[in-house]
Scaffold this motif. Structure first.
Motif, PDB file in Angstrom:
ATOM      1  N   ASP A  97       0.795  -1.229   0.000  1.00 29.28           N
ATOM      2  CA  ASP A  97       0.000   0.000   0.000  1.00 29.28           C
ATOM      3  C   ASP A  97       0.830   1.284   0.000  1.00 29.28           C
ATOM      4  O   ASP A  97       0.439   2.291   0.586  1.00 29.28           O
ATOM      5  N   HIS A  98       1.970   1.238  -0.657  1.00 27.77           N
ATOM      6  CA  HIS A  98       2.766   2.448  -0.882  1.00 27.77           C
ATOM      7  C   HIS A  98       2.401   2.963  -2.277  1.00 27.77           C
ATOM      8  O   HIS A  98       3.179   2.863  -3.229  1.00 27.77           O
ATOM      9  N   ASP A  99       1.193   3.494  -2.377  1.00 31.45           N
ATOM     10  CA  ASP A  99       0.632   3.854  -3.680  1.00 31.45           C
ATOM     11  C   ASP A  99       1.455   4.901  -4.424  1.00 31.45           C
ATOM     12  O   ASP A  99       1.593   4.826  -5.649  1.00 31.45           O
ATOM     13  N   ASP A 100       2.008   5.871  -3.705  1.00 27.16           N
ATOM     14  CA  ASP A 100       2.798   6.910  -4.370  1.00 27.16           C
ATOM     15  C   ASP A 100       4.084   6.333  -4.961  1.00 27.16           C
ATOM     16  O   ASP A 100       4.517   6.731  -6.044  1.00 27.16           O
ATOM     17  N   ILE A 101       4.666   5.353  -4.295  1.00 28.19           N
ATOM     18  CA  ILE A 101       5.877   4.718  -4.814  1.00 28.19           C
ATOM     19  C   ILE A 101       5.531   3.828  -6.000  1.00 28.19           C
ATOM     20  O   ILE A 101       6.238   3.822  -7.011  1.00 28.19           O
ATOM     21  N   ALA A 102       4.425   3.097  -5.909  1.00 30.41           N
ATOM     22  CA  ALA A 102       3.984   2.263  -7.032  1.00 30.41           C
ATOM     23  C   ALA A 102       3.691   3.124  -8.258  1.00 30.41           C
ATOM     24  O   ALA A 102       4.065   2.768  -9.384  1.00 30.41           O
ATOM     25  N   LYS A 103       3.076   4.280  -8.055  1.00 26.05           N
ATOM     26  CA  LYS A 103       2.767   5.193  -9.160  1.00 26.05           C
ATOM     27  C   LYS A 103       4.056   5.739  -9.786  1.00 26.05           C
ATOM     28  O   LYS A 103       4.183   5.818 -11.005  1.00 26.05           O
ATOM     29  N   ALA A 104       5.026   6.098  -8.944  1.00 27.53           N
ATOM     30  CA  ALA A 104       6.312   6.594  -9.448  1.00 27.53           C
ATOM     31  C   ALA A 104       7.039   5.503 -10.227  1.00 27.53           C
ATOM     32  O   ALA A 104       7.637   5.775 -11.279  1.00 27.53           O
ATOM     33  N   ALA A 105       6.985   4.266  -9.731  1.00 24.93           N
ATOM     34  CA  ALA A 105       7.623   3.148 -10.429  1.00 24.93           C
ATOM     35  C   ALA A 105       6.975   2.933 -11.795  1.00 24.93           C
ATOM     36  O   ALA A 105       7.669   2.715 -12.788  1.00 24.93           O
TER      37      ALA A 105
END
Length: 114
Positions: A97-105
């Motif tokens: 649930d680290h959505d901002d990191i997943a989005k950046a990736a």
């Protein structure tokens, strides 16, 4: 554990990708491409914490500064960004649930694959 997006790490990865410093490898290659712990420590001793941080998209704000535990989601081998690292990161970040990191990736993967 509180992991936040390292915006400086994203900018660093974007710069490297645009400069062609990227390995376009496959999903499962990261276990072979990532540096061994002793090699990573040697690199860190030579380059310092600020450069080390730039190679990671996550910062664990609960971990002590100047410890490896503070930095999560590496983007490469400290020379080049690895596509396989970004793929692994995207799925692991989403899983926790680290959505901002997943989005950046996902954004970085799109840059690599463009």
């Amino acid at each position: 554990m509180t992991v936040k997006l390292n915006k400086d790490g994203v900018a660093h990865a974007e710069k490297l990708i645009r400069a062609g410093r990227v390995v376009r490898d496959e999903r499962d290659d990261w276990s072979e491409d990532s540096l061994a712990a002793k090699d990573e420590t040697a690199w860190l001793e030579k380059h310092g914490w600020e450069e080390f941080a730039a190679w990671h998209l996550g910062i664990d704000t609960d971990a002590n500064e100047e410890t490896k535990a503070r930095y999560e989601f590496p983007v490469g081998d400290y020379h080049r960004v690895h596509r396989c690292a970004i793929i692994s990161m995207e799925s692991r970040a989403a899983q926790y649930d680290h959505d901002d990191i997943a989005k950046a990736a996902k954004h970085l993967l799109e840059l690599i694959d463009a």
